[in-house]
Scaffold this active site. Structure first.
Site, PDB file in Angstrom:
ATOM      1  N   ARG A  83     -26.005   5.982  72.750  1.00  0.00           N
ATOM      2  CA  ARG A  83     -26.942   5.832  73.893  1.00  0.00           C
ATOM      3  C   ARG A  83     -27.960   6.863  74.177  1.00  0.00           C
ATOM      4  O   ARG A  83     -27.563   8.120  74.017  1.00  0.00           O
ATOM      5  CB  ARG A  83     -26.027   5.677  75.237  1.00  0.00           C
ATOM      6  CG  ARG A  83     -26.664   5.889  76.625  1.00  0.00           C
ATOM      7  CD  ARG A  83     -25.802   5.879  77.833  1.00  0.00           C
ATOM      8  NE  ARG A  83     -26.526   5.987  79.105  1.00  0.00           N
ATOM      9  CZ  ARG A  83     -26.316   6.778  79.885  1.00  0.00           C
ATOM     10  NH1 ARG A  83     -25.624   8.003  79.559  1.00  0.00           N
ATOM     11  NH2 ARG A  83     -27.043   6.878  80.868  1.00  0.00           N
ATOM     12  N   HIS A 127     -34.141   8.898  82.543  1.00  0.00           N
ATOM     13  CA  HIS A 127     -33.099   9.927  82.444  1.00  0.00           C
ATOM     14  C   HIS A 127     -33.863  11.313  83.080  1.00  0.00           C
ATOM     15  O   HIS A 127     -33.959  12.397  82.219  1.00  0.00           O
ATOM     16  CB  HIS A 127     -32.249  10.216  81.005  1.00  0.00           C
ATOM     17  CG  HIS A 127     -30.956  10.824  81.448  1.00  0.00           C
ATOM     18  ND1 HIS A 127     -29.805  10.279  80.888  1.00  0.00           N
ATOM     19  CD2 HIS A 127     -30.507  11.964  82.078  1.00  0.00           C
ATOM     20  CE1 HIS A 127     -28.693  11.211  81.271  1.00  0.00           C
ATOM     21  NE2 HIS A 127     -29.305  12.222  81.682  1.00  0.00           N
ATOM     22  N   GLU A 172     -28.375   7.627  86.981  1.00  0.00           N
ATOM     23  CA  GLU A 172     -27.872   8.622  87.913  1.00  0.00           C
ATOM     24  C   GLU A 172     -28.930   8.790  89.273  1.00  0.00           C
ATOM     25  O   GLU A 172     -29.347   9.905  89.256  1.00  0.00           O
ATOM     26  CB  GLU A 172     -27.372   9.985  87.614  1.00  0.00           C
ATOM     27  CG  GLU A 172     -26.026  10.087  86.873  1.00  0.00           C
ATOM     28  CD  GLU A 172     -25.763  11.342  86.316  1.00  0.00           C
ATOM     29  OE1 GLU A 172     -26.143  12.158  86.520  1.00  0.00           O
ATOM     30  OE2 GLU A 172     -24.563  11.136  85.948  1.00  0.00           O
ATOM     31  N   ASN A 300     -20.669   7.181  84.941  1.00  0.00           N
ATOM     32  CA  ASN A 300     -20.681   8.392  84.490  1.00  0.00           C
ATOM     33  C   ASN A 300     -19.668   9.245  85.431  1.00  0.00           C
ATOM     34  O   ASN A 300     -20.030   9.289  86.631  1.00  0.00           O
ATOM     35  CB  ASN A 300     -22.203   9.176  84.718  1.00  0.00           C
ATOM     36  CG  ASN A 300     -23.070   8.648  83.571  1.00  0.00           C
ATOM     37  OD1 ASN A 300     -22.796   7.899  82.953  1.00  0.00           O
ATOM     38  ND2 ASN A 300     -24.306   8.952  83.638  1.00  0.00           N
ATOM     39  N   TYR A 302     -17.179  12.480  85.962  1.00  0.00           N
ATOM     40  CA  TYR A 302     -16.943  13.689  85.360  1.00  0.00           C
ATOM     41  C   TYR A 302     -15.491  14.117  86.613  1.00  0.00           C
ATOM     42  O   TYR A 302     -14.454  14.734  85.929  1.00  0.00           O
ATOM     43  CB  TYR A 302     -18.157  14.771  85.784  1.00  0.00           C
ATOM     44  CG  TYR A 302     -19.073  14.408  84.436  1.00  0.00           C
ATOM     45  CD1 TYR A 302     -18.914  14.945  83.275  1.00  0.00           C
ATOM     46  CD2 TYR A 302     -20.090  13.653  85.036  1.00  0.00           C
ATOM     47  CE1 TYR A 302     -19.756  14.844  82.410  1.00  0.00           C
ATOM     48  CE2 TYR A 302     -20.951  13.010  83.723  1.00  0.00           C
ATOM     49  CZ  TYR A 302     -20.740  13.726  82.419  1.00  0.00           C
ATOM     50  OH  TYR A 302     -21.610  13.429  81.536  1.00  0.00           O
ATOM     51  N   GLU A 366     -20.944   7.992  80.466  1.00  0.00           N
ATOM     52  CA  GLU A 366     -20.662   9.298  80.264  1.00  0.00           C
ATOM     53  C   GLU A 366     -19.286   9.823  80.646  1.00  0.00           C
ATOM     54  O   GLU A 366     -19.033   9.508  81.698  1.00  0.00           O
ATOM     55  CB  GLU A 366     -21.661  10.128  80.886  1.00  0.00           C
ATOM     56  CG  GLU A 366     -23.149  10.041  80.547  1.00  0.00           C
ATOM     57  CD  GLU A 366     -24.251  10.934  81.212  1.00  0.00           C
ATOM     58  OE1 GLU A 366     -23.786  12.036  81.754  1.00  0.00           O
ATOM     59  OE2 GLU A 366     -25.239  10.531  81.243  1.00  0.00           O
TER      60      GLU A 366
HETATM   61  C1  GBH Z   1     -24.460  13.945  84.000  1.00  0.00           C
HETATM   62  O1  GBH Z   1     -24.810  14.298  85.295  1.00  0.00           O
HETATM   63  C2  GBH Z   1     -25.970  13.596  83.233  1.00  0.00           C
HETATM   64  O2  GBH Z   1     -26.332  12.311  83.162  1.00  0.00           O
HETATM   65  C3  GBH Z   1     -26.183  14.482  81.945  1.00  0.00           C
HETATM   66  O3  GBH Z   1     -27.791  14.414  81.515  1.00  0.00           O
HETATM   67  C4  GBH Z   1     -25.697  15.853  81.971  1.00  0.00           C
HETATM   68  O4  GBH Z   1     -25.749  16.542  80.889  1.00  0.00           O
HETATM   69  C5  GBH Z   1     -24.150  15.632  82.144  1.00  0.00           C
HETATM   70  O5  GBH Z   1     -24.001  14.706  83.191  1.00  0.00           O
HETATM   71  C6  GBH Z   1     -23.350  17.034  82.304  1.00  0.00           C
HETATM   72  O6  GBH Z   1     -23.602  17.484  83.443  1.00  0.00           O
HETATM   73  O7  GBH Z   1     -20.802  17.304  94.509  1.00  0.00           O
HETATM   74  O8  GBH Z   1     -22.943  18.523  94.875  1.00  0.00           O
HETATM   75  O9  GBH Z   1     -21.125  19.326  93.566  1.00  0.00           O
HETATM   76  C7  GBH Z   1     -23.907  14.826  85.768  1.00  0.00           C
HETATM   77  C8  GBH Z   1     -23.806  14.799  87.393  1.00  0.00           C
HETATM   78  C9  GBH Z   1     -22.534  16.591  88.142  1.00  0.00           C
HETATM   79  C10 GBH Z   1     -23.340  14.843  89.632  1.00  0.00           C
HETATM   80  C11 GBH Z   1     -21.780  17.062  88.924  1.00  0.00           C
HETATM   81  C12 GBH Z   1     -22.348  15.298  90.614  1.00  0.00           C
HETATM   82  C13 GBH Z   1     -21.450  17.099  91.444  1.00  0.00           C
HETATM   83  C14 GBH Z   1     -22.440  17.296  92.680  1.00  0.00           C
HETATM   84  N1  GBH Z   1     -23.066  15.366  88.112  1.00  0.00           N
HETATM   85  N2  GBH Z   1     -22.199  16.562  90.474  1.00  0.00           N
HETATM   86  S1  GBH Z   1     -22.018  18.207  93.876  1.00  0.00           S
END
Ligand code: GBH
Length: 464
Positions: A83, A127, A172, A300, A302, A366
């Site tokens: 991707r 992106h 996102e 995505n 995390y 992701e």
């Molecule tokens: C992704 O974003 C991206 O698509 C990618 O480009 C990036 O490199 C990768 O992840 C790693 O970061 O509740 O205010 O604390 C991840 C986006 C990160 C969104 C953590 C929500 C918490 C926001 N996410 N996040 S908050």
């Protein structure tokens, strides 16, 4: 992950898609080459204090020049799918004027080389690298940007539709809108709830308009990718903690899921939009466009977002309306980003999506983690924590499959260590280590581990 869980071999369904993901600004570099125009990230990264270490994407992983080698590496690692995202300012440097054939040619070559290597391309159209010229005219706060995006989507689709089957419009939109225009932690670095809500709507509209264009062009696998997270309810139904979790869930998840999959904004979101931005930017008919059927939903994942009611808490600018809600500090184990490791959250999320939005196939576009990777003197990068993270989340994905969820694939973030946005190059998410001094690539232990997972279509257990 417990040792018992790790012992259990788990196979995924036949045809399950395995792969890894990247994004243009994070890996390509070559920021001023072959007619590429500036993007909001080129501008933002130059703002003092915006990015750790003053890092920029000017060179990044130099993938623009090294794509052949990178694809050879992907083939060595046995990746069936890759991707990537297309850089809008490479294709149409000022966002609204002439198309740049040299920019398009890069993606033409990239896709051909992927196919020659037997790797299925998954293309993402946005992106986060908006052409700066469009930001100068208001960026995502203006409706016009969505119209320009649909044109750009058509140009890229015309070029690649004969070779790319699966398309993602927008990656996102929550991050692009609320970190870009709300908290200002991402480009373009604006800090206004009004701007953030307008941006969110126009990103959704961009998705819907592009979906129409792609569909007209014959596309049969159209998706968008959302960053979704369970927001666990710490309290009893109806109490302050439950209300806090519900608002955050509405802003982060349902603000995007409901318009796309149900054709309406959730009530609590509309209330906040009305308060911060009015409703004038939402035209009659927009929700019909936004809810054009999609074929696949990208997720995505995390970590979950933990909140509690806390009367004195100030508003979190990424969540307009969140005054009185505390965003709780993460509990260990943590990644190098300080993010919690919670694989069960992925199962919970997938099961909920299947229940609340039935009929849409899902794919994890992701999932992954940053750790403090360091090559040993032997050039080997030992990253047991990443292997543990991925193993745990694959077990979580498998649990969702076992519960009947229509999950089609799993893509690791990321193929390469890369420009981690506001964190710069210090945070490493790759399966492959990148030495930014000489651009050498070193597959980490996790890359070899993942190759074996792919080869046996699942986890073999500790003894397999
Ligand atoms: C992704 O974003 C991206 O698509 C990618 O480009 C990036 O490199 C990768 O992840 C790693 O970061 O509740 O205010 O604390 C991840 C986006 C990160 C969104 C953590 C929500 C918490 C926001 N996410 N996040 S908050």
């Amino acid at each position: 992950t417990t040792i018992e869980a790790g012992d259990r071999p788990l196979l995924f369904p036949p045809g399950f898609v395995w792969g890894a993901a990247t994004a243009a600004y994070q890996i390509e570099g070559a920021a001023r080459e072959d007619g590429r125009g500036p993007s909001i990230w080129d501008t933002f990264a130059r703002r003092p204090g915006a990015v750790a270490g003053g890092d920029t994407g000017d060179v990044a992983c130099d993938h623009y020049h090294r794509h052949r080698d990178d694809i050879a590496l992907m083939a060595e690692l046995g990746l069936p799918a890759y991707r990537f995202s297309v850089s809008w300012p490479r294709v149409r440097p000022d966002g609204a004027g002439p198309v740049n054939p040299r920019g398009l040619a890069f993606y033409d070559r990239l896709v051909d080389e992927l196919l020659e290597a037997g790797i299925t391309p998954y293309a993402t159209l946005y992106h986060w690298d908006l052409p700066q010229a469009l930001e100068d005219r208001g960026g995502w706060t203006e409706r016009d940007t969505a119209l320009r995006f649909a044109e750009y989507a058509g140009v890229v689709h015309d070029l690649l539709a004969d070779r790319v089957a699966t398309w993602t419009t927008v990656n996102e939109p929550w991050v692009a809108a609320f970190l870009g225009y709300g908290s200002g932690v991402h480009a373009p670095g604006r800090t206004s709830a009004r701007d953030a809500f307008r941006a969110a709507h126009h990103l959704l509209l961009a998705h819907g308009l592009a979906t129409g264009v792609l569909r007209e062009g014959g596309a049969r696998q159209i998706s968008l990718t959302l960053n979704l997270a369970p927001v666990p309810t710490p309290g009893a139904p109806g109490d302050a903690a439950d209300a806090a979790a519900d608002l955050v869930d509405a802003l982060l998840n349902r603000q995007f899921l409901d318009p796309v999959l149900r054709g309406r904004y959730p009530g609590p979101v509309l209330e906040q939009v009305d308060r911060a931005a009015g409703l004038g930017h939402i035209a009659a008919g927009d929700l019909a466009v936004i809810s054009e059927p999609i074929d696949l939903l990208g997720i995505n994942y995390y970590n979950p977002t933990y909140v509690a009611a806390s009367p004195g808490a100030p508003e979190n600018p990424a969540f307009p309306g969140s005054r009185g809600i505390a965003f709780l500090p993460a509990e260990p184990p943590l990644t190098a980003m300080g993010w919690p490791i919670d694989p069960d959250g992925l199962t919970e999320l997938l099961v909920r999506l299947d229940r609340d939005y039935p009929g849409v196939p899902l794919i994890v576009t992701e999932n992954g983690a940053a750790f403090d990777d360091v090559p040993g003197p032997d050039g080997r990068v030992r990253d047991p924590f990443r292997i543990g993270y991925l193993d745990g989340h694959l077990r979580a994905a498998h649990a969702a499959l076992a519960a009947g969820v229509d999950l089609r694939g799993y893509l690791v973030w990321s193929l390469l260590d890369n420009f981690e946005w506001a964190e710069g190059y210090g945070k490493r998410f790759g399966l492959v280590y990148v030495d930014y001094v000489d651009q050498r690539r070193l597959p980490k232990d996790s890359a070899h581990w993942f190759r074996d997972v792919i080869a046996r279509n699942g986890l073999g257990g500790n003894t397999a």
